[in-house]
Design an enzyme around this catalytic site. Structure first.
Site, PDB file in Angstrom:
ATOM      1  N   HIS A  16      32.709  36.149  34.464  1.00  0.00           N
ATOM      2  CA  HIS A  16      31.821  37.279  34.733  1.00  0.00           C
ATOM      3  C   HIS A  16      32.611  38.407  35.371  1.00  0.00           C
ATOM      4  CE1 HIS A  16      30.564  36.247  39.182  1.00  0.00           C
ATOM      5  NE2 HIS A  16      31.806  35.919  38.949  1.00  0.00           N
ATOM      6  N   CYS A  25      36.238  40.951  42.504  1.00  0.00           N
ATOM      7  CA  CYS A  25      35.275  40.446  41.513  1.00  0.00           C
ATOM      8  C   CYS A  25      34.776  41.512  40.553  1.00  0.00           C
ATOM      9  CB  CYS A  25      34.114  39.740  42.207  1.00  0.00           C
ATOM     10  SG  CYS A  25      34.634  38.229  43.029  1.00  0.00           S
ATOM     11  N   HIS A  31      34.763  30.993  36.903  1.00  0.00           N
ATOM     12  CA  HIS A  31      34.517  29.966  37.903  1.00  0.00           C
ATOM     13  C   HIS A  31      34.198  28.645  37.214  1.00  0.00           C
ATOM     14  CE1 HIS A  31      34.303  32.852  41.193  1.00  0.00           C
ATOM     15  NE2 HIS A  31      33.529  33.618  40.432  1.00  0.00           N
ATOM     16  N   HIS A  75      31.410  28.345  29.099  1.00  0.00           N
ATOM     17  CA  HIS A  75      32.438  29.081  28.373  1.00  0.00           C
ATOM     18  C   HIS A  75      31.920  30.400  27.792  1.00  0.00           C
ATOM     19  CE1 HIS A  75      34.611  25.343  28.910  1.00  0.00           C
ATOM     20  NE2 HIS A  75      35.710  26.059  28.742  1.00  0.00           N
ATOM     21  N   GLU A 136      29.976  28.165  43.410  1.00  0.00           N
ATOM     22  CA  GLU A 136      30.888  29.031  42.660  1.00  0.00           C
ATOM     23  C   GLU A 136      32.348  28.617  42.902  1.00  0.00           C
ATOM     24  OE1 GLU A 136      30.037  33.405  42.225  1.00  0.00           O
ATOM     25  OE2 GLU A 136      31.829  33.522  43.484  1.00  0.00           O
TER      26      GLU A 136
END
Length: 149
Positions: A16, A25, A31, A75, A136
């Site tokens: 992400h 991030c 993750h 994925h 996470e």
């Protein structure tokens, strides 16, 4: 019989990016998520039921969570559909990558809200979603509890 909570755990890999974020991030990264789903209910007391003594068959809970969360998110790369990441998402999709355009910023906090909504909609009426924990990293996780919502 008393009310019992049971938990099933899942793992999946997801990428992400947090558009507009002021830290690392903001970059596309991934993750190894660990998801714990806890439901609550009364064990089946009907002696003629093949699932006697179960709140819900772990296999049935697994099917729900895999169909609603694990299979779609594993994925995949998740982007907020209301950001310029949609251009990157289109390019990735065109190249055969699995992409999810979410209605939210794909933080762990928002993901557990999304997952709770999806899982609750699929549970039998006599079973309630009690909580979800989405880990996470080894040191960071978000939790959703029915009592808070």
């Amino acid at each position: 019989m008393g009310t019992i909570r049971i938990t099933k755990q899942f793992t999946f890999e997801t990428g992400h990016a947090l558009y507009g974020y002021d830290g690392k991030c903001k970059n596309v990264h991934g993750h190894s998520y660990k998801l714990s789903v806890t439901v609550i209910g009364k064990p089946i007391a009907d002696t003629s039921d093949v699932k006697l003594g179960m709140v819900i068959d772990f296999g049935d809970l697994k099917k729900i969570v895999e169909e609603e969360v694990v299979d779609p998110f594993d994925h995949a790369t998740v982007f907020n559909k209301n950001t310029p990441h949609v251009d990157l998402a289109k390019e990735l999709t065109d190249r055969g990558h699995k992409v999810i355009l979410a209605d939210y910023q794909p933080t762990s906090e928002n993901m557990v809200i999304d997952f709770a909504t999806k899982i609750k909609a699929r549970l039998p009426k006599e079973i309630q979603l009690h909580s979800i924990k989405l880990r996470e990293t080894e040191t960071a996780y978000a939790e959703w509890h029915a009592a808070d919502n």
